[in-house]
Design an enzyme around this catalytic site. Structure first.
Site, PDB file in Angstrom:
ATOM      1  N   GLY A 118       0.857  -1.298  -0.034  1.00  0.00           N
ATOM      2  CA  GLY A 118      -0.010   0.027  -0.026  1.00  0.00           C
ATOM      3  C   GLY A 118       0.962   1.377  -0.163  1.00  0.00           C
ATOM      4  N   LEU A 145      -4.472  -5.641  -4.216  1.00  0.00           N
ATOM      5  CA  LEU A 145      -3.615  -4.574  -4.338  1.00  0.00           C
ATOM      6  C   LEU A 145      -2.107  -5.203  -3.809  1.00  0.00           C
ATOM      7  CD1 LEU A 145      -2.708  -1.732  -4.331  1.00  0.00           C
ATOM      8  CD2 LEU A 145      -3.115  -1.438  -2.058  1.00  0.00           C
ATOM      9  N   ASP A 146      -0.940  -5.169  -4.525  1.00  0.00           N
ATOM     10  CA  ASP A 146       0.347  -5.430  -4.487  1.00  0.00           C
ATOM     11  C   ASP A 146       0.369  -6.925  -4.111  1.00  0.00           C
ATOM     12  OD1 ASP A 146       1.139  -2.759  -4.596  1.00  0.00           O
ATOM     13  OD2 ASP A 146       0.649  -2.234  -2.793  1.00  0.00           O
ATOM     14  N   ALA A 147      -0.439  -7.826  -4.603  1.00  0.00           N
ATOM     15  CA  ALA A 147      -0.243  -9.121  -4.312  1.00  0.00           C
ATOM     16  C   ALA A 147      -0.280 -10.076  -5.405  1.00  0.00           C
ATOM     17  CB  ALA A 147      -1.723  -9.650  -3.591  1.00  0.00           C
TER      18      ALA A 147
END
Lengths: 291, 291, 291, 291
Positions: C208, C234-236
């Site tokens: 994040g 998100l960001d995964a």
């Protein structure tokens, strides 16, 4: 990392001298009693050679001694007493850097990208090259680009031209961004510890030409890059920064070159940054790199 | 990483030969049709020298050819046809490793800690040293420790004693765990690509004696360690593994030595591991290290 | 590293399927008998999930099957038999890459420097940004620069504009070079495993916003950067490449940002390079990165 | 790196306080005028929080103030004036370290190898374990090994036993060398910033159990290890040291564990070394690590 946002004018003092008791106290006391606010201090004692090294930076805002007098005062009060070698710089004076390149663009682009993004507190009055290949890059970035096609036959004459350019532009230091020509003894003597080279090997391994070919032939598992000050002896000057990257049996000279490009540009830019920030002190062919 | 938990007996085939079409298909087909279950395959083509390298490992559980016949079959079916150099190993046969040490204990302890923890699929019949300093370590770990005080005057005689020990114990390979004596040409020829040394520098920088002193004197910003097979030329054999660690101007020879100890032991143990797993292939003084 | 100098047209086959005996032999045999010269082969078996992965590249010069028919032949002969997922690419077709940026220039410059130096086998038809700050960079490099000032209120409308640009320009994949906006689900679904992001932390640490602030607050001794494919979470998404650099207590958020810039640009460019070379295969939210 | 060879008794002063002008000069002057020879000085100012940190070490040989009085003098002269937190240590006093282990031997062996080689200036009065597996290691090295089979049912009672052992042996600090039990709040409060743990991940990624499984599942390309002081919040204490190693898609949890062992032992030993040398200062859940 950068001095870009600085509102205040700071003084930077770099010094070394034989180590004796009380130097650190004397210097910091001198700054304090004259109402200088110390914003950075790093010091180091080489106990083997008994040498004291120091970098101190202070805000001149309320400093009682005028900037232009500091050198004189420091000389009088400390330098001879402690047998000091010292230099004083001011953060509102941008050092003037000349870039020397040949045909490869990666280091040049990396430097200019930082420069145009305002990350390097420096002026770049011009670029010199022995080839015209990268002239378009100079034009893109609006920086004068002088093609000086130096070779072993015209070296003496063309170096005079280079020296004149350096002098006329009040150049403080030179960066060889993969410049593939020997630097003359005269230029080295004129800019001692002020010519930064990037060598594409983990020095002192693979001195001289074609280090990636040498590295491949030796079968190393790691390749490196080294930035150093140029001295009279080839690739033997004081090392400023080194870094490495792993290679495997699947790599060859071509992929060494490709992996090496990223190493070279990062290592060179880190060295330039340290030099600009006045965080490098040379002593006995080694560097003290302040934090 | 280790073969410790293996229930099945596997065969490992290591080979290299001139690259031509169809080798990979031929070898894997040979294993498949004879009901060998391939559990590992890695291959590599050196396109510059036109050489094909391969390591394949298969479960012998249902393999139709008896283990002791595989070498003969492979020789007949493929080796001359493809001009192959090959070796076959079996995972239920532990290689026998001799350890040579002098006075420093860090590599020795690191190897024995792995060994006693069952992390190394190897037998260590004995340790040889030219000094008695580490005898207590051998005793702690219950491994015969032979002090053979070899020096330049008694070298010829005592090396015979060493060679006899190696032969009597059916030693497969030798690890020089900071052993500070020259290895004789006879021993090198008897164990080609089977003597692993750890040199405390980033080879080929700082060949020979006192590399940390050399590194300090040169002012490097990174120090390294290199494990390699011993050949007739000093510190010039095929490199198996290298690693590095950063140093600064605040370090000195003493802290280089301390930082270097951790490098040396890890780099040496990684090399031993790769050797034991039969993942190293030497070709033209370089190593192919299978994954 | 690059395909720049290639004279021949090669085919690249990327595949994965349940692991069974004989796949490797079948595929290489298919290429060989049809007179394809294999110039690269890498394969890997995930024994836990029992999946076979392979990348093979061969010269089409004398290949008997026309390039446009390879896909059909391969589908018929192998795909259903082995339950394969596969893709075929040709080295004479440059993938088309869209660049998304916001205000920071370091990744953009790094990509364009490689691009103009001919190091990236790719076409860049345009750059999109939600700010005009870097428009001058696009102009310097002669690449159309579309300012699409997307924010949470106009998102739906402006994304349509972006999707149209992507479609009209036949974009193959998107690179978010420090683009500071959320990517819509529609765009993600349209370009599965074809949107590459650079996140300025060592994921999954510091997901994040403001990862350098988070890292500083946690007191880490190493910071990182991660390039990954964008997925709905998100960001995964699947990680392509990561790297790290040491920090100390002397660093602060500002110097984290400065050190991080070099990490980010190198990690992102490495990921783009692997993607362009068709060396990335995604499986179960992880990547297989061929050598 | 070690104090082994020291002939002189030195004093080490660690302090932090609000940053004001003159502290550094005052402290070094105090040592100088009392004829202490400064052999080490490192200082750092956190300009964001306006805190001054310092570590100074001086030879007591000719120091005018008796060792046992230094604390009192320093308290009187400086501590309240500058609102200092400070500690004074003497290099001839070895800290006493308790080792807690469970079943894995790699960290234990690494520590004991350094200890027996005289590389760690420390005493190890005993080892505690909740399992008997490593008892033989304690016996090998001649160090009392207490098996205290603590679990969630007997925790309260057995911890009393542990606390008594710690107290009776005048333990200064505790090292959890892959000890797989929660540490009680009482023990944490009794040894604030004196319990060193090694966590087998790059914190704050993968807090809690089975970090290598978590890392594998996330598909990271780099794994790490983190040594930190234990606080009430799990894996959230001040980080002393971290390091990382690359992994690829060819790795699995088993090889993560194998690669991780070398990381863990090196990172933990580095942290212990820094702690023993009194080079760690904790402030706001972060560490200042003096050089």
């Amino acid at each position: 990392m950068t001095n870009m946002e600085q509102k205040n004018k700071n003084a930077i003092l770099l010094l070394h001298c034989p180590d004796t008791q009380g130097i650190l106290a004397a210097v910091t006391d001198f700054i304090n009693v004259n109402k200088g606010n110390i914003v950075y201090l790093d010091q180091y004692v080489d106990h083997e050679n008994n040498v004291f090294f120091m970098r101190v930076e202070w805000d001149l805002n309320q400093f009682l001694i005028p900037a232009e007098k500091i050198n004189e005062y420091f000389q009088t009060l400390f330098a001879s007493k402690y047998q000091m070698q010292f230099s004083i710089y001011f953060t509102d004076v941008k050092p003037r850097m000349a870039l020397f390149v040949s045909k490869m663009s990666h280091c040049l682009f990396d430097i200019l990208a930082r420069y145009t993004a305002g990350e390097m507190n420096v002026d770049i009055p011009f670029i010199i090259s022995n080839h015209a290949d990268l002239q378009w890059v100079g034009e893109k970035f609006g920086i004068p680009f002088h093609v000086i096609p130096l070779n072993k036959d015209n070296r003496t004459e063309l170096e005079k031209e280079e020296m004149k350019l350096l002098k006329d532009n009040n150049i403080d230091f030179i960066v060889l961004a993969r410049y593939m020509q020997i630097i003359s003894e005269e230029m080295i003597q004129t800019y001692p510890n002020n010519i930064i080279n990037i060598h594409h090997s983990f020095l002192p391994a693979f001195i001289g030409a074609k280090p990636y070919h040498q590295a491949y032939s030796r079968g190393v598992k790691i390749i490196g890059a080294t930035s150093h000050y140029v001295t009279s002896e080839l690739d033997a000057g004081p090392i400023i920064e080194q870094d490495v990257v792993r290679v495997t049996h699947k790599d060859n000279v071509k992929t060494f070159v490709a992996k090496g490009r990223d190493l070279e540009k990062i290592v060179l830019s880190r060295a330039i940054e340290k030099h600009i920030e006045r965080k490098v002190l040379v002593y006995q062919n080694r560097t003290v790199i302040f934090s």
